[in-house]
Scaffold this motif. Structure first.
Motif, PDB file in Angstrom:
ATOM      1  N   ASN A 303       8.228 -16.822 -15.615  1.00  0.00           N
ATOM      2  CA  ASN A 303       7.009 -16.306 -16.243  1.00  0.00           C
ATOM      3  C   ASN A 303       5.979 -15.867 -15.205  1.00  0.00           C
ATOM      4  N   TYR A 304       5.930 -16.579 -14.071  1.00  0.00           N
ATOM      5  CA  TYR A 304       4.995 -16.215 -13.015  1.00  0.00           C
ATOM      6  C   TYR A 304       5.461 -14.974 -12.257  1.00  0.00           C
ATOM      7  N   MET A 305       6.780 -14.881 -12.047  1.00  0.00           N
ATOM      8  CA  MET A 305       7.315 -13.814 -11.201  1.00  0.00           C
ATOM      9  C   MET A 305       7.497 -12.489 -11.933  1.00  0.00           C
ATOM     10  N   ALA A 306       7.705 -12.549 -13.236  1.00  0.00           N
ATOM     11  CA  ALA A 306       7.960 -11.319 -13.991  1.00  0.00           C
ATOM     12  C   ALA A 306       6.853 -10.280 -13.827  1.00  0.00           C
ATOM     13  N   PRO A 307       5.560 -10.694 -13.866  1.00  0.00           N
ATOM     14  CA  PRO A 307       4.506  -9.675 -13.696  1.00  0.00           C
ATOM     15  C   PRO A 307       4.512  -8.992 -12.337  1.00  0.00           C
ATOM     16  N   LEU A 308       5.153  -9.617 -11.327  1.00  0.00           N
ATOM     17  CA  LEU A 308       5.163  -9.007  -9.994  1.00  0.00           C
ATOM     18  C   LEU A 308       5.837  -7.647 -10.025  1.00  0.00           C
ATOM     19  N   THR A 309       6.908  -7.529 -10.800  1.00  0.00           N
ATOM     20  CA  THR A 309       7.607  -6.247 -10.899  1.00  0.00           C
ATOM     21  C   THR A 309       6.702  -5.185 -11.498  1.00  0.00           C
ATOM     22  N   SER A 310       5.940  -5.569 -12.517  1.00  0.00           N
ATOM     23  CA  SER A 310       5.026  -4.611 -13.146  1.00  0.00           C
ATOM     24  C   SER A 310       3.904  -4.214 -12.194  1.00  0.00           C
ATOM     25  N   VAL A 311       3.347  -5.211 -11.485  1.00  0.00           N
ATOM     26  CA  VAL A 311       2.267  -4.929 -10.531  1.00  0.00           C
ATOM     27  C   VAL A 311       2.772  -4.049  -9.391  1.00  0.00           C
ATOM     28  N   ALA A 312       4.021  -4.294  -8.981  1.00  0.00           N
ATOM     29  CA  ALA A 312       4.599  -3.507  -7.888  1.00  0.00           C
ATOM     30  C   ALA A 312       4.731  -2.040  -8.249  1.00  0.00           C
ATOM     31  N   MET A 313       4.819  -1.735  -9.541  1.00  0.00           N
ATOM     32  CA  MET A 313       4.971  -0.352  -9.981  1.00  0.00           C
ATOM     33  C   MET A 313       3.644   0.396 -10.102  1.00  0.00           C
ATOM     34  N   VAL A 314       2.518  -0.333 -10.024  1.00  0.00           N
ATOM     35  CA  VAL A 314       1.211   0.329 -10.133  1.00  0.00           C
ATOM     36  C   VAL A 314       1.019   1.371  -9.029  1.00  0.00           C
ATOM     37  N   PRO A 315       1.287   1.044  -7.738  1.00  0.00           N
ATOM     38  CA  PRO A 315       1.166   2.082  -6.700  1.00  0.00           C
ATOM     39  C   PRO A 315       2.094   3.269  -6.941  1.00  0.00           C
ATOM     40  N   TYR A 316       3.245   3.010  -7.519  1.00  0.00           N
ATOM     41  CA  TYR A 316       4.197   4.090  -7.817  1.00  0.00           C
ATOM     42  C   TYR A 316       3.562   5.138  -8.723  1.00  0.00           C
ATOM     43  N   PHE A 317       2.878   4.675  -9.777  1.00  0.00           N
ATOM     44  CA  PHE A 317       2.254   5.601 -10.713  1.00  0.00           C
ATOM     45  C   PHE A 317       0.982   6.229 -10.125  1.00  0.00           C
ATOM     46  N   LEU A 318       0.307   5.513  -9.216  1.00  0.00           N
ATOM     47  CA  LEU A 318      -0.877   6.081  -8.577  1.00  0.00           C
ATOM     48  C   LEU A 318      -0.514   7.212  -7.617  1.00  0.00           C
ATOM     49  N   LEU A 319       0.660   7.116  -7.003  1.00  0.00           N
ATOM     50  CA  LEU A 319       1.075   8.114  -6.015  1.00  0.00           C
ATOM     51  C   LEU A 319       1.897   9.244  -6.602  1.00  0.00           C
ATOM     52  N   ILE A 320       2.312   9.104  -7.854  1.00  0.00           N
ATOM     53  CA  ILE A 320       3.262  10.061  -8.421  1.00  0.00           C
ATOM     54  C   ILE A 320       2.683  11.472  -8.495  1.00  0.00           C
ATOM     55  N   LEU A 322       0.487  12.741  -6.276  1.00  0.00           N
ATOM     56  CA  LEU A 322       0.015  13.184  -4.963  1.00  0.00           C
ATOM     57  C   LEU A 322       1.145  13.828  -4.180  1.00  0.00           C
ATOM     58  N   SER A 323       0.823  14.905  -3.474  1.00  0.00           N
ATOM     59  CA  SER A 323       1.804  15.526  -2.590  1.00  0.00           C
ATOM     60  C   SER A 323       1.824  14.752  -1.281  1.00  0.00           C
ATOM     61  N   PRO A 324       2.901  14.841  -0.496  1.00  0.00           N
ATOM     62  CA  PRO A 324       2.955  14.099   0.772  1.00  0.00           C
ATOM     63  C   PRO A 324       1.856  14.509   1.747  1.00  0.00           C
ATOM     64  N   ASN A 325       1.363  15.741   1.627  1.00  0.00           N
ATOM     65  CA  ASN A 325       0.292  16.196   2.519  1.00  0.00           C
ATOM     66  C   ASN A 325      -1.049  15.553   2.180  1.00  0.00           C
ATOM     67  N   GLU A 326      -1.166  14.984   0.989  1.00  0.00           N
ATOM     68  CA  GLU A 326      -2.410  14.343   0.569  1.00  0.00           C
ATOM     69  C   GLU A 326      -2.447  12.867   0.907  1.00  0.00           C
ATOM     70  N   LEU A 327      -1.380  12.346   1.480  1.00  0.00           N
ATOM     71  CA  LEU A 327      -1.315  10.918   1.817  1.00  0.00           C
ATOM     72  C   LEU A 327      -2.071  10.671   3.119  1.00  0.00           C
ATOM     73  N   THR A 328      -3.198   9.999   3.021  1.00  0.00           N
ATOM     74  CA  THR A 328      -3.993   9.669   4.198  1.00  0.00           C
ATOM     75  C   THR A 328      -3.624   8.278   4.708  1.00  0.00           C
ATOM     76  N   ALA A 329      -4.268   7.864   5.799  1.00  0.00           N
ATOM     77  CA  ALA A 329      -3.918   6.593   6.457  1.00  0.00           C
ATOM     78  C   ALA A 329      -4.049   5.401   5.518  1.00  0.00           C
ATOM     79  N   GLN A 330      -5.013   5.442   4.589  1.00  0.00           N
ATOM     80  CA  GLN A 330      -5.249   4.284   3.726  1.00  0.00           C
ATOM     81  C   GLN A 330      -4.034   3.967   2.850  1.00  0.00           C
ATOM     82  N   TYR A 331      -3.285   4.977   2.478  1.00  0.00           N
ATOM     83  CA  TYR A 331      -2.119   4.743   1.636  1.00  0.00           C
ATOM     84  C   TYR A 331      -1.018   3.984   2.378  1.00  0.00           C
ATOM     85  N   PHE A 332      -1.013   4.083   3.698  1.00  0.00           N
ATOM     86  CA  PHE A 332       0.008   3.395   4.499  1.00  0.00           C
ATOM     87  C   PHE A 332      -0.462   2.020   4.966  1.00  0.00           C
TER      88      PHE A 332
END
Length: 388
Positions: A303-320, A322-332
């Protein structure tokens, strides 16, 4: 002593067939299936045929225009709208019965096109037909101007040309980036979930943790061994996912291999991404230890670990978007987001050593912080022994 703890935990884990299945076999089969699916479905050049319903008394000019489109099949029926509502046609067209006559007399006849925006195929058909009708409208305007001895170029003082910087393979690379991020990141996380839950919450539930900490082995060596065991399975799963992805694309696909084109920089691609996945696995392993220490039973740990998978996907949807040229240092530099950014950048053929160093450095920092939290918890009996 950490080595002996690590060796013992790894042997126990690898004796379980479910661990091998979840860590190695399922990622390989899943990755190959996903690669084939992308190449055969998403990137395949399939010729769609669209059914366009018109009335039986439709003006011949409209029917002739639609007939110029190879992918359009004209269906005549007494009730075109009913045909479309019954899903037997993607579009329905209505117009004046004397369309040609009104057009010749410059009476501005209208064409009404009905479609369902919820249908992808209907939307594609709408764009196709609307574009063709717009072309015919321009041709009609040009013909009228010529007949009136007016230079048609007066209506087009300049030309706008649209080009993409990603070339013809832009959409292919976009799809590859989307799926490769899921393949690699989820491969690491899924490889660690089961063993992390078992090594702390499982041992508390089985009452074996107390016997373990009563041995002469220092608690630091115990947690180091367990952490490395958890991380190793994530690393194995991640590396297998990476190798399966690279080999699957290069040897079993055509369009994806042509779009990805990593042969010239294969070493940098594999080593950079492989190293990034290793540090990501170490970070996930330390976080999972914290959740497992918080739980008293394996069910509670899930129950504790299951949300980790969902949280891990948040950056995926935030970056979806953006083009690679728009990725600044903060994203890394942001944990979890940095591995998604690195994968996207490498997929698009941008090989930046500084970005790789940002990912490794920031990951190492957060690994140290999360491991320190886990070690602090492991020193306290209420987290190690749970409810007595």
């Amino acid at each position: 002593m950490s080595w002996y703890v690590y060796k013992k935990e790894m042997l126990d884990a690898l004796r379980d067939r479910k661990t091998i299945l979840l860590t190695i076999l399922i990622p390989i089969l899943f990755n190959l299936a996903l690669v084939f699916f992308m190449d055969r479905v998403f990137l395949a050049e399939n010729e769609e045929t669209y059914q366009v319903a018109v009335s039986e008394s439709m003006d011949g000019q409209i029917v002739d225009w639609l007939g110029e489109l190879e992918s359009v099949e004209v269906v005549k029926d007494g009730s075109p709208l009913s045909l479309m509502e019954d899903a037997k046609a993607q579009l329905a067209i209505e117009t004046d019965s004397s369309f040609t006559e009104k057009l010749a007399n410059h009476e501005n006849p209208s064409i009404t096109i009905y479609g369902d925006p919820a249908s992808k195929k209907a939307s594609e058909a709408m764009d196709l037909v609307m574009g063709h009708f717009e072309l015919k409208r321009q041709e009609t305007i040009t013909g009228s101007l010529v007949n009136s001895e007016v230079d048609p170029s007066l209506l087009e003082p300049f030309t706008v040309v649209q080009e993409t910087i990603s070339g013809e393979d832009g959409m292919s690379l976009y799809m590859i980036a989307i799926f490769s991020q899921l393949i690699l990141v989820l491969g690491v996380i899924m490889g660690e979930l089961s063993i992390a839950n078992d090594l702390f919450a499982g041992e508390k539930e089985r009452k074996t943790m107390e016997a373990l900490i009563m041995t002469p082995v220092n608690r630091f060596h115990i947690i180091i061994g367990k952490w490395l065991a958890i991380s190793s399975l994530g690393i194995i799963s991640g590396i297998f996912s990476l190798l399966t992805f690279v080999l699957g694309v290069n040897y079993f696909t055509e369009k994806m291999a042509e779009a990805l084109n990593i042969n010239e920089n294969l070493f940098f691609f594999v080593t950079s991404l492989g190293t990034g996945l290793i540090f990501f696995a170490l970070l996930v392993g330390s976080l999972l230890m914290i959740f497992s220490l918080m739980a008293n039973t394996m069910k509670e740990g899930q129950n504790y670990m299951a949300p980790l998978t969902s949280v891990a996907m948040v950056p995926y949807f935030l970056l979806i978007g953006l083009s690679p040229n728009e990725l600044t240092a903060q994203y890394f530099l942001i944990p979890f987001m940095n591995i998604f950014a690195l994968i996207k950048q490498l997929i698009y053929g941008i090989y930046d050593v500084q970005s790789v160093l940002y990912v490794l450095g920031s990951s190492a920092l957060f690994v140290g912080i999360s491991f320190a939290i886990a070690y602090t918890m492991f020193q306290k009996s209420k987290w190690v022994l749970g409810k007595s």
